[in-house]
Design a protein around this motif. Structure first.
Motif, short mmCIF file in Angstrom:
data_model
loop_
_atom_site.label_atom_id
_atom_site.label_comp_id
_atom_site.label_asym_id
_atom_site.label_seq_id
_atom_site.Cartn_x
_atom_site.Cartn_y
_atom_site.Cartn_z
N ALA A 224 51.58 44.48 31.64
CA ALA A 224 52.47 43.81 32.97
C ALA A 224 51.35 43.00 33.86
CB ALA A 224 53.06 44.96 33.59
N GLU A 225 52.06 41.90 34.26
CA GLU A 225 51.04 40.99 35.32
C GLU A 225 50.78 41.74 36.33
OE1 GLU A 225 52.77 37.27 35.90
OE2 GLU A 225 52.61 36.43 33.53
N ALA A 226 49.90 41.62 37.06
CA ALA A 226 49.55 42.41 38.39
C ALA A 226 50.21 41.78 39.39
CB ALA A 226 47.72 42.05 38.77
N TYR A 227 50.54 42.41 40.35
CA TYR A 227 51.31 42.00 41.34
C TYR A 227 50.65 41.20 42.36
CZ TYR A 227 54.07 42.15 45.89
OH TYR A 227 54.40 41.79 47.17
N GLU A 228 51.32 39.84 42.48
CA GLU A 228 50.57 39.05 43.54
C GLU A 228 51.63 38.55 44.65
OE1 GLU A 228 47.65 37.96 43.69
OE2 GLU A 228 46.93 38.64 41.60
N PRO A 229 51.30 39.14 46.00
CA PRO A 229 52.34 38.59 47.04
C PRO A 229 52.19 37.39 47.26
CG PRO A 229 50.35 39.68 48.04
CD PRO A 229 50.36 39.86 46.42
N VAL A 230 53.21 36.70 47.72
CA VAL A 230 53.25 35.30 48.28
C VAL A 230 53.96 35.22 49.70
CG1 VAL A 230 53.62 34.26 45.83
CG2 VAL A 230 55.47 34.91 47.28
N GLY A 231 53.45 34.20 50.44
CA GLY A 231 54.24 33.83 51.69
C GLY A 231 53.58 34.86 52.75
N VAL A 232 54.57 35.30 53.44
CA VAL A 232 54.02 36.26 54.55
C VAL A 232 53.67 37.49 54.06
CG1 VAL A 232 55.26 37.46 56.58
CG2 VAL A 232 55.82 34.98 56.18
N ALA A 233 54.32 37.75 53.00
CA ALA A 233 53.77 39.12 52.37
C ALA A 233 52.26 39.22 52.12
CB ALA A 233 54.63 39.56 51.00
N GLU A 234 51.82 37.87 51.55
CA GLU A 234 50.37 37.65 51.22
C GLU A 234 49.62 37.77 52.27
OE1 GLU A 234 47.56 34.60 49.02
OE2 GLU A 234 49.69 33.93 49.34
N SER A 235 50.05 37.43 53.43
CA SER A 235 49.41 37.22 54.82
C SER A 235 49.19 38.74 55.27
CB SER A 235 50.31 36.16 55.96
OG SER A 235 50.19 35.10 55.38
N ILE A 236 50.24 39.31 55.30
CA ILE A 236 50.38 40.79 55.76
C ILE A 236 49.26 41.60 54.82
CG2 ILE A 236 51.65 43.03 55.83
CD1 ILE A 236 54.07 41.09 56.47
N GLU A 237 49.48 41.49 53.70
CA GLU A 237 48.50 42.19 52.85
C GLU A 237 46.86 41.57 53.13
OE1 GLU A 237 49.44 42.61 48.62
OE2 GLU A 237 51.04 43.95 49.23
N GLU A 238 46.73 40.82 53.35
CA GLU A 238 45.28 40.24 53.75
C GLU A 238 44.81 40.68 54.90
OE1 GLU A 238 43.00 35.68 54.29
OE2 GLU A 238 45.26 35.78 54.07
N LEU A 239 45.63 41.06 55.92
CA LEU A 239 45.24 41.25 57.30
C LEU A 239 45.12 42.81 56.91
CD1 LEU A 239 47.45 42.99 59.14
CD2 LEU A 239 48.37 40.62 59.19
N LEU A 240 45.83 43.46 56.12
CA LEU A 240 45.68 45.05 55.89
C LEU A 240 44.23 45.42 55.32
CD1 LEU A 240 49.18 46.09 54.88
CD2 LEU A 240 47.98 46.50 57.10
N VAL A 241 43.86 44.40 54.48
CA VAL A 241 42.66 44.56 53.69
C VAL A 241 41.61 44.31 54.57
CG1 VAL A 241 41.11 43.57 51.87
CG2 VAL A 241 43.62 43.79 51.28
#
Length: 363
Positions: A224-241
């Motif tokens: 299965a391909e690794a999940y890659e968030p896009v758009g705002v979800a990507e921004s949220i995950e980036e700041l959580l990291v």
């Protein structure tokens, strides 16, 4: 019945992926978690959590799209005293027999519904199901259906849309067969071929996608391909990291994350239709007596605290942060969410120690 339900409390597992949430149950003697395939499909690993099981990642080691079953293996062994789950005999069931469904509908932890068997052999797409009226809601899928003797006699699979408590559970005979096929197949991650019904291991699959027995296409969980968030979800995950969170353990369905900070549980949701990002920190529960001082304190803090606001949801005190997506950037988001996390843990302690609120763990 209460003793049976208490016995299963340690065995019922919450499952979360970037796409969905659901339920599973432990088979300690096999070191596996059983759930539905539709909950974990398209994932190599998922997040699991139980009453005595800390949140952790589990690997999808078996996918069975034909019977909508999947097996998970956690990183560490189960606790030695985890209650053994007994697999019963669904063929001994009759219409009118009492059954209990246990699961996590709508994210509500350990919810129990009781009903009776309506039909012991309801055929859907050439598979026979147990039809019953123990309510099944989103999130129940993958949990056990239990008889009066405390035996698992089915795996909750689906409810009927607009039906009045009409639920279907896969009879346990199919689970027993899947366990036997899984055990006898070669080592590694495995999948059941829907075309020829054979269970094959990843080392046997030709060109990583074709069944060696019939040539039909199969989908191994390990590919299965690794999940890659896009758009705002990507921004949220980036700041959580950036503020030190493990986003893989935080994901709870589409545009939804859960963070544990000290004693506070923080849910972050993004509503694409409105562009609103909400951070809701669930703190302690209101005291049973002398509530006026705590209300006065919350009202004062709402007036004085910047960017955060208190509310009461049933008995829970909730500290919330609201951001519109068009105003979100890494610098601002980090500052606001770090502030929410820090104040959530701080206020939780203040409300309990000074105003007599109750820790949520005690509820």
């Amino acid at each position: 019945m209460k003793a049976i339900i208490d016995r299963y409390r340690d065995s019922i597992i919450q499952i979360a992926t970037p796409y969905s949430t659901g339920t599973g149950f432990l088979l300690p003697d096999r070191q596996l978690v059983v759930t539905n395939n539709h909950i974990v499909q398209d994932n190599r690993e998922v997040v699991v959590r139980g009453d005595r099981l800390p949140k952790q990642l589990a690997t999808v080691v078996y996918a069975d799209p034909r019977y909508d079953l999947a097996f998970l293996r956690m990183q560490g062994p189960f606790e030695a005293d985890t209650a053994t789950v007994t697999l019963g005999d669904d063929e001994a069931l009759s219409e009118g027999d009492v059954v209990v469904s246990i699961g996590h509908p709508f994210g509500l932890e350990f919810s129990i519904t009781q009903g009776v068997i309506s039909n012991t052999s309801r055929e859907v797409d050439r598979i026979r199901y147990l039809q019953h009226d123990a309510a099944l809601n989103p999130g129940n899928s993958g949990g056990p259906l239990i008889n009066r003797d405390g035996e698992v006699i089915g795996v909750n699979t689906l409810g009927m849309e607009q039906g009045d408590n009409i639920g279907f559970s896969l009879p346990v005979r199919y689970l027993k067969r899947a366990l036997a096929d899984y055990q006898s197949a070669k080592p590694g991650v495995k999948v059941r071929c829907e075309a020829c019904d054979n269970v094959v291991a990843e080392q046997e699959v030709e060109n990583e996608q074709y069944c060696p027995h019939c040539g039909a296409k199969v989908y191994l969980p390990s590919l299965a391909e690794a999940y890659e968030p896009v758009g705002v979800a990507e921004s949220i995950e980036e700041l959580l990291v950036e503020i030190g969170q493990d986003v893989r353990l935080s994901r709870r369905g589409p545009n939804n994350w859960e963070i544990i900070e000290g004693s506070a549980r923080i849910n972050i949701t993004y509503h694409e239709d409105t562009g609103l990002i909400m951070g809701d920190a669930y703190l302690c529960a209101l005291p049973q007596t002398d509530i006026k001082p705590i209300y006065e304190f919350l009202l004062r803090e709402n007036f004085e605290t910047e960017n955060l606001s208190f509310s009461i949801k049933e008995q829970d005190v909730v500290l919330s942060l609201l951001i519109f997506d068009r105003y979100l950037n890494l610098s601002t988001g980090m500052k606001l969410f770090r502030h929410l996390f820090e104040r959530a843990d701080y206020y939780d302690n203040v409300l309990v120690e000074k105003y007599g609120a109750r820790w949520r763990q005690e509820e």
